[in-house]
Write a protein that holds these residues in place. Structure first.
Motif, PDB file in Angstrom:
ATOM      1  N   LYS A 144      45.291  48.515  38.260  1.00 48.78           N
ATOM      2  CA  LYS A 144      45.629  49.150  39.672  1.00 48.78           C
ATOM      3  C   LYS A 144      44.286  48.728  40.543  1.00 48.78           C
ATOM      4  O   LYS A 144      44.406  48.465  41.745  1.00 48.78           O
ATOM      5  N   ALA A 145      43.042  49.311  40.083  1.00 46.80           N
ATOM      6  CA  ALA A 145      41.846  49.282  40.768  1.00 46.80           C
ATOM      7  C   ALA A 145      41.594  48.021  41.180  1.00 46.80           C
ATOM      8  O   ALA A 145      41.204  47.443  42.529  1.00 46.80           O
ATOM      9  N   VAL A 146      41.715  46.912  40.606  1.00 47.43           N
ATOM     10  CA  VAL A 146      41.565  45.428  40.714  1.00 47.43           C
ATOM     11  C   VAL A 146      42.338  44.959  41.917  1.00 47.43           C
ATOM     12  O   VAL A 146      41.916  44.277  42.859  1.00 47.43           O
ATOM     13  N   THR A 168      43.063  43.009  47.359  1.00 49.90           N
ATOM     14  CA  THR A 168      44.089  43.431  48.581  1.00 49.90           C
ATOM     15  C   THR A 168      43.102  43.410  49.582  1.00 49.90           C
ATOM     16  O   THR A 168      43.105  42.891  50.729  1.00 49.90           O
ATOM     17  N   TYR A 169      41.994  44.432  49.621  1.00 46.16           N
ATOM     18  CA  TYR A 169      41.170  44.649  50.494  1.00 46.16           C
ATOM     19  C   TYR A 169      40.205  43.392  50.741  1.00 46.16           C
ATOM     20  O   TYR A 169      39.730  43.054  51.797  1.00 46.16           O
ATOM     21  N   ASP A 185      38.896  39.146  54.418  1.00 46.80           N
ATOM     22  CA  ASP A 185      38.697  37.564  54.483  1.00 46.80           C
ATOM     23  C   ASP A 185      39.376  37.000  55.902  1.00 46.80           C
ATOM     24  O   ASP A 185      39.023  36.083  56.492  1.00 46.80           O
ATOM     25  N   VAL A 186      40.590  37.605  56.371  1.00 47.81           N
ATOM     26  CA  VAL A 186      41.481  37.313  57.359  1.00 47.81           C
ATOM     27  C   VAL A 186      40.913  37.958  58.536  1.00 47.81           C
ATOM     28  O   VAL A 186      41.251  37.386  59.804  1.00 47.81           O
ATOM     29  N   THR A 187      40.147  38.598  58.535  1.00 48.50           N
ATOM     30  CA  THR A 187      39.602  39.566  59.815  1.00 48.50           C
ATOM     31  C   THR A 187      38.340  38.725  60.243  1.00 48.50           C
ATOM     32  O   THR A 187      37.223  39.198  60.209  1.00 48.50           O
TER      33      THR A 187
END
Length: 240
Positions: free
Chosen positions: A107-109, A114-115, A120-122
């Motif tokens: 879950k942490a991974v 996701t983050y 990367d797209v920002t």
């Protein structure tokens, strides 16, 4: 994502290494036993994710995160639940309590992945464009989104960005959490730690250390606890 382990306990390092090797999305670069070795490695290598023990001889994990983590995402690992709150004072993605369960590790991974993809797209400068009484416009991911204040569950600080969590999406925008908090209506939002602002209308339950919103457990920072309980809980939650 590539990653490193920083932990003074050999068995803890080995356990994390086994979990990482079973995860296709992770590549282990190094397993290090102390913060000094880690600081040197971070200066010489680009690291996406650090699994970082908090309680270590010499410099602890919190000090390493403050001084040397740079743009690396951090998942703290600790045998002491009381250190969990401290981990969010340095914008940690998550923390794992030892012994680490595989499902909690996964879950942490996934949260870190996701983050990382959001970061990367920002590439284009993102910001809040306009603030109105009930909503604001957020420039994110090359688009402009209208975000109703009532739709916001909570806002999370992440490095030089904030992640806005709504009922239907997560948006990341280049702004520190103090700046975005000042743009929100005080009657609806409370800052509960250095890294989190919550919509008090969305709180399902809480205790002395944690606010629960849907399935999210949000830590209450030591420096924010009194303000939260005196200024928001007693006046706004318990009397509404």
């Amino acid at each position: 994502m590539n990653c490193i382990i920083v932990d003074d306990e050999p068995l803890a390092r080995k356990g994390l290494q086994i979990l990482i090797e079973k995860t296709n999305d992770l590549e282990l670069l190094a397993s290090l036993s102390n913060a000094i070795e880690a600081a040197k490695f971070l200066k010489e290598n680009s690291v996406d994710l650090i699994f970082l023990d908090i309680q270590m001889p010499g410099n602890n994990g919190i000090e390493l995160a403050h001084a040397d983590a740079g743009d690396s995402l951090i998942i703290f690992t600790t045998a002491y639940p009381e250190y969990a709150i401290d981990s969010y004072e340095v914008d940690a993605v998550d923390y794992l309590l030892k012994p680490i369960k595989p499902e909690r590790f996964n879950k942490a991974v996934q949260k870190a992945l996701t983050y990382r993809s959001l970061l990367d797209v920002t590439h284009v400068k993102s910001s809040i464009e306009e603030v109105n009484e009930d909503y604001f416009f957020v420039k994110a991911d090359r688009k402009i989104f209208r975000i109703d204040f009532d739709d916001i569950l909570f806002i999370e600080g992440l490095k030089d960005y904030v992640v806005i969590h709504t009922h239907t999406q997560r948006l990341i925008t280049a702004m520190n959490i103090k700046t975005i908090y000042e743009k929100l209506p005080v009657k609806n939002f409370a800052r509960v730690s250095k890294s989190y602002v919550v919509n008090i209308q969305k709180i399902a339950s809480f205790d002395n250390n944690t606010v629960f919103i849907q399935k999210q457990e949000i830590p209450i920072g030591n420096n924010y606890r009194n303000d939260f309980f005196e200024g928001y809980v007693s006046k706004k939650l318990l009397r509404r």
